[in-house]
Design a protein around this motif. Structure first.
Motif, PDB file in Angstrom:
ATOM      1  N   TYR A 237       4.838  -9.105   3.952  1.00  0.00           N
ATOM      2  CA  TYR A 237       4.992  -7.732   4.415  1.00  0.00           C
ATOM      3  C   TYR A 237       4.138  -6.761   3.605  1.00  0.00           C
ATOM      4  N   GLU A 238       4.092  -6.923   2.294  1.00  0.00           N
ATOM      5  CA  GLU A 238       3.294  -6.025   1.451  1.00  0.00           C
ATOM      6  C   GLU A 238       1.829  -6.051   1.854  1.00  0.00           C
ATOM      7  N   GLY A 239       1.344  -7.224   2.258  1.00  0.00           N
ATOM      8  CA  GLY A 239      -0.034  -7.335   2.720  1.00  0.00           C
ATOM      9  C   GLY A 239      -0.244  -6.626   4.043  1.00  0.00           C
ATOM     10  N   LYS A 240       0.749  -6.695   4.910  1.00  0.00           N
ATOM     11  CA  LYS A 240       0.671  -5.980   6.184  1.00  0.00           C
ATOM     12  C   LYS A 240       0.660  -4.465   5.951  1.00  0.00           C
ATOM     13  N   LEU A 288       5.075  -4.096  13.025  1.00  0.00           N
ATOM     14  CA  LEU A 288       5.534  -2.805  13.521  1.00  0.00           C
ATOM     15  C   LEU A 288       6.150  -1.974  12.392  1.00  0.00           C
ATOM     16  N   LYS A 289       6.940  -2.638  11.554  1.00  0.00           N
ATOM     17  CA  LYS A 289       7.565  -1.941  10.428  1.00  0.00           C
ATOM     18  C   LYS A 289       6.504  -1.407   9.470  1.00  0.00           C
ATOM     19  N   ALA A 290       5.504  -2.228   9.173  1.00  0.00           N
ATOM     20  CA  ALA A 290       4.437  -1.805   8.253  1.00  0.00           C
ATOM     21  C   ALA A 290       3.651  -0.631   8.835  1.00  0.00           C
ATOM     22  N   ALA A 291       3.357  -0.696  10.132  1.00  0.00           N
ATOM     23  CA  ALA A 291       2.613   0.383  10.782  1.00  0.00           C
ATOM     24  C   ALA A 291       3.413   1.678  10.752  1.00  0.00           C
ATOM     25  N   GLU A 298       4.015   6.104   3.704  1.00  0.00           N
ATOM     26  CA  GLU A 298       4.095   5.102   2.643  1.00  0.00           C
ATOM     27  C   GLU A 298       2.731   4.455   2.448  1.00  0.00           C
ATOM     28  N   ASN A 299       2.360   4.212   1.203  1.00  0.00           N
ATOM     29  CA  ASN A 299       1.028   3.678   0.909  1.00  0.00           C
ATOM     30  C   ASN A 299       1.101   2.839  -0.366  1.00  0.00           C
ATOM     31  N   ASN A 300       0.843   1.552  -0.257  1.00  0.00           N
ATOM     32  CA  ASN A 300       0.903   0.690  -1.438  1.00  0.00           C
ATOM     33  C   ASN A 300      -0.469   0.346  -1.998  1.00  0.00           C
ATOM     34  N   VAL A 301      -1.543   0.897  -1.395  1.00  0.00           N
ATOM     35  CA  VAL A 301      -2.897   0.710  -1.946  1.00  0.00           C
ATOM     36  C   VAL A 301      -3.668   2.034  -1.890  1.00  0.00           C
ATOM     37  N   PRO A 302      -3.172   3.084  -2.539  1.00  0.00           N
ATOM     38  CA  PRO A 302      -3.891   4.359  -2.507  1.00  0.00           C
ATOM     39  C   PRO A 302      -5.299   4.203  -3.062  1.00  0.00           C
ATOM     40  N   GLY A 303      -6.248   4.808  -2.369  1.00  0.00           N
ATOM     41  CA  GLY A 303      -7.643   4.723  -2.813  1.00  0.00           C
ATOM     42  C   GLY A 303      -8.401   3.541  -2.263  1.00  0.00           C
ATOM     43  N   ALA A 304      -7.739   2.643  -1.525  1.00  0.00           N
ATOM     44  CA  ALA A 304      -8.419   1.476  -0.947  1.00  0.00           C
ATOM     45  C   ALA A 304      -8.883   1.808   0.467  1.00  0.00           C
ATOM     46  N   TYR A 305     -10.165   1.513   0.742  1.00  0.00           N
ATOM     47  CA  TYR A 305     -10.720   1.804   2.066  1.00  0.00           C
ATOM     48  C   TYR A 305     -11.201   0.542   2.782  1.00  0.00           C
ATOM     49  N   SER A 306     -10.985  -0.599   2.138  1.00  0.00           N
ATOM     50  CA  SER A 306     -11.428  -1.849   2.751  1.00  0.00           C
ATOM     51  C   SER A 306     -10.643  -3.004   2.152  1.00  0.00           C
ATOM     52  N   ILE A 326      -3.246  -8.794  -2.728  1.00  0.00           N
ATOM     53  CA  ILE A 326      -1.979  -9.106  -2.091  1.00  0.00           C
ATOM     54  C   ILE A 326      -2.197 -10.263  -1.136  1.00  0.00           C
ATOM     55  N   GLY A 327      -1.478 -11.351  -1.340  1.00  0.00           N
ATOM     56  CA  GLY A 327      -1.656 -12.516  -0.486  1.00  0.00           C
ATOM     57  C   GLY A 327      -3.088 -13.025  -0.562  1.00  0.00           C
ATOM     58  N   HIS A 328      -3.719 -13.187   0.594  1.00  0.00           N
ATOM     59  CA  HIS A 328      -5.094 -13.685   0.636  1.00  0.00           C
ATOM     60  C   HIS A 328      -6.135 -12.577   0.634  1.00  0.00           C
ATOM     61  N   HIS A 329      -5.700 -11.339   0.557  1.00  0.00           N
ATOM     62  CA  HIS A 329      -6.647 -10.214   0.661  1.00  0.00           C
ATOM     63  C   HIS A 329      -6.803  -9.469  -0.659  1.00  0.00           C
ATOM     64  N   VAL A 330      -8.023  -9.034  -0.881  1.00  0.00           N
ATOM     65  CA  VAL A 330      -8.329  -8.122  -1.997  1.00  0.00           C
ATOM     66  C   VAL A 330      -8.614  -6.762  -1.380  1.00  0.00           C
TER      67      VAL A 330
END
Length: 332
Positions: A237-240, A288-291, A298-306, A326-330
């Motif tokens: 979920y955190e990755g989503k 849907l919950k993450a969206a 809510e934002n768990n990666v402030p400053g991330a654009y990619s 987070i998970g498989h993503h940087v």
């Protein structure tokens, strides 16, 4: 009970302003809305229209300052705009940031100061109330009314709570607004009674959450959830949430389109949108919950654009500095 009653009044006024000034990015593609407002009893036709995006009504700062009789300074090197009034209030901010400094203290207002066609726009209510001007509404004409307010003089029997209630604010906000160490008042004491809501974190946070949830467009919720599912369907979920947050970070940055659909379908950005597979996605409950959480602020990666998968793009992993993995993503 008083706090609940006040929040109800705030929500009602916010919804009225929201519907009448334009529903913002969610329903109006962040287009300009009304160019008319009243300053006291004087009708003003702005050269640049008020602008509604994400449920916030923005005003062209320089033009608003000139009409209200405040002073403005702009530091081209830092990009910082500073506004001051005759009561000694000083408000400073930068385009692209949600932080403002009022009388030397920094606050997160929850809405980003923006640039449009090279002009700085800031949330109308934030600027007005910081400069001790009330914001009202002319129902017949469907326009906002700004009124520069005088200081309030304390009389016998006054309490901070009663004064706060009479001026539709809270005792906490009034204490901060006036630099009071306690709630004790003296007859003849003068108080600033127009207090921006960000001075009371409890009210500001509850209002922002409620307003954000109310303003979510089901079409945009589904679109963002589909992208989350396509890009992070197998992620936790955190990755989503992080993928959805990247989209919102772009939406609030002037380098990217100013509508959610524009961000997602920008050429060469998100492959599921480019290859047509996005429309065929069925978002999961977590997507849907993450969206919805991201659209609500809510934002768990402030400053991330990619984001990217370092196993698939090892060269990029060596070249770019990660904000979070987070998970498989940087996320960068």
């Amino acid at each position: 009970m008083k706090l609940i009653q006040r929040l109800t009044r705030i929500a009602t006024l916010a919804l009225t302003l929201f519907l009448a000034l334009g529903a913002g990015a969610t329903f109006a593609s962040a287009n300009s809305t009304n160019s008319i407002l009243y300053i006291a009893d004087v009708k003003v036709d702005l050269n640049r229209s008020l602008w509604t995006v994400g449920g916030w009504t923005y005003a062209p700062v320089k033009e608003l300052v000139e009409h209200m009789g405040w002073t403005l300074e702009y530091d081209g090197e830092s990009g910082r705009t500073t506004i001051a009034n005759d009561l000694g209030d000083v408000l400073a901010f930068k385009a692209g940031s949600s932080d403002v400094a009022l009388n030397g203290r920094t606050y997160d207002i929850g809405g980003t100061v923006r640039l449009k066609d090279g002009v700085t726009y800031a949330p109308l209510r934030v600027v007005a109330e910081s400069m001790h001007a009330s914001v009202g509404w002319k129902d017949q004409e469907k326009v906002a009314v700004l009124q520069q307010e005088a200081l309030y003089t304390v009389v016998a029997g006054d309490t901070l709570w009663r004064i706060a209630e009479a001026h539709d604010t809270t005792a906490t906000a009034l204490k901060v607004r006036n630099g009071l160490a306690s709630e004790a008042l003296a007859v003849g004491q003068q108080l600033k009674v127009v207090a921006p809501e960000f001075l009371d974190p409890d009210v500001s946070g509850q209002k922002a959450t409620a307003a954000a949830a109310e303003a979510i467009d089901p079409v945009e919720l589904t679109l963002l959830a589909k992208l989350v599912e396509a890009e992070a369907g197998s992620e936790p979920y955190e990755g989503k949430l992080a993928v959805a947050s990247v989209v919102m970070n772009r939406l609030h940055n002037d380098r990217y389109p100013d509508t959610l659909r524009g961000v997602i379908y920008a050429p060469g950005q998100f492959s599921p949108a480019g290859n047509g597979s996005l429309e065929r996605e069925t978002p999961s409950k977590d997507s849907l919950k993450a969206a919805k959480s991201a659209l609500s602020g809510e934002n768990n990666v402030p400053g991330a654009y990619s984001f990217f998968n370092p196993q698939l793009e090892p060269a990029k992993a060596k070249r770019l500095k990660a904000i979070k993995k987070i998970g498989h993503h940087v996320f960068v």
